[in-house]
Write an enzyme that holds these catalytic residues in place. Structure first.
Site: not given
Length: 242
Positions: A139, A143
């Site tokens: 994740y 990002k």
């Protein structure tokens, strides 16, 4: 009034942003992953919002959504809100889909990419990334990539206001009930950057938290890293930026 696409608007921050923009009189296009999920958007559609449906884990679905949007009234802004926290869909949804939509929708003059403070923990490396979602992805890495994408678009598309927004850790389905940030503040910056005429909102390539610019991960503004990321995504999707 502006015409704005808000991806991932069936619930959470995307739903809140779509509702606020619609209430302000803007022409809003809402998005859901499936027909089943789109049922929750019926109240907004009944108030005048347009609806597109597509599973952003599937590149053909992203292409179909882009084709539908390009055949309709031009968009002024896109809030790239759709995202997942963990599992195999992290890279397809969090970075491949926003890249592909950006490449296929050249008209919008404002681009807002929802990122996370977790991007500071991302690795500025593209080696061995599983773009297809065959296994679990990072994740934080996803990002970092989407924050760099936002900065790159501010550089590569003259006249386009492109920014990344960290909404904070807010109590949505993704954030969970123990999140400590303000849900209302979590979606206001995206809306402001998408439509406001305030001089402060005429920024490009910024990283924002609650309507204040902050310094992102150093790699975000590394143009060599940006270019490498875009080249890899263009090759992976077969779709270069226009």
């Amino acid at each position: 009034m502006s015409r704005i696409l808000v991806t991932g608007s069936a619930d959470g921050l995307g739903r809140a942003a779509a509702e606020t923009l619609l209430s302000a009189g803007h022409d809003v296009v809402v998005h859901a992953r499936s027909r089943r999920r789109s049922a929750s958007l019926r109240p907004l559609v009944d108030r005048g919002a347009d609806l597109v449906v597509g599973d952003f884990t599937e590149r053909d679905d992203v292409r179909a959504v882009a084709a539908e949007l390009n055949a309709a009234k031009p968009l002024d802004a896109v809030i790239h809100n759709a995202g997942v926290w963990r599992g195999r869909d992290v890279m397809p949804v969090n970075i491949v889909a926003p890249y592909l939509l950006t490449a296929l929708l050249p008209a919008p003059r404002r681009l807002v990419y929802v990122t996370s403070g977790s991007h500071y923990d991302g690795r500025p490396s593209l080696a061995g990334v599983d773009w297809q979602g065959r296994g679990a992805g990072s994740y934080a890495d996803s990002k970092l990539y989407v924050t760099a994408l936002a900065a790159a678009m501010g550089r590569l598309r003259p006249g386009v206001l492109s920014n990344a927004v960290d909404p904070g850790w807010v109590p949505t389905k993704m954030g969970g009930p123990y999140a400590t940030d303000d849900l209302e503040l979590g979606h206001r910056t995206q809306e402001w950057l998408a439509v406001s005429d305030d001089p402060e909102a005429q920024a490009e390539g910024g990283y924002w938290y609650h309507r204040r610019q902050a310094d992102p991960h150093p790699s975000v503004h590394d143009t060599a890293f940006q270019d490498e990321l875009l080249a890899v995504l263009a090759e992976e999707t077969g779709t270069p930026l226009r």
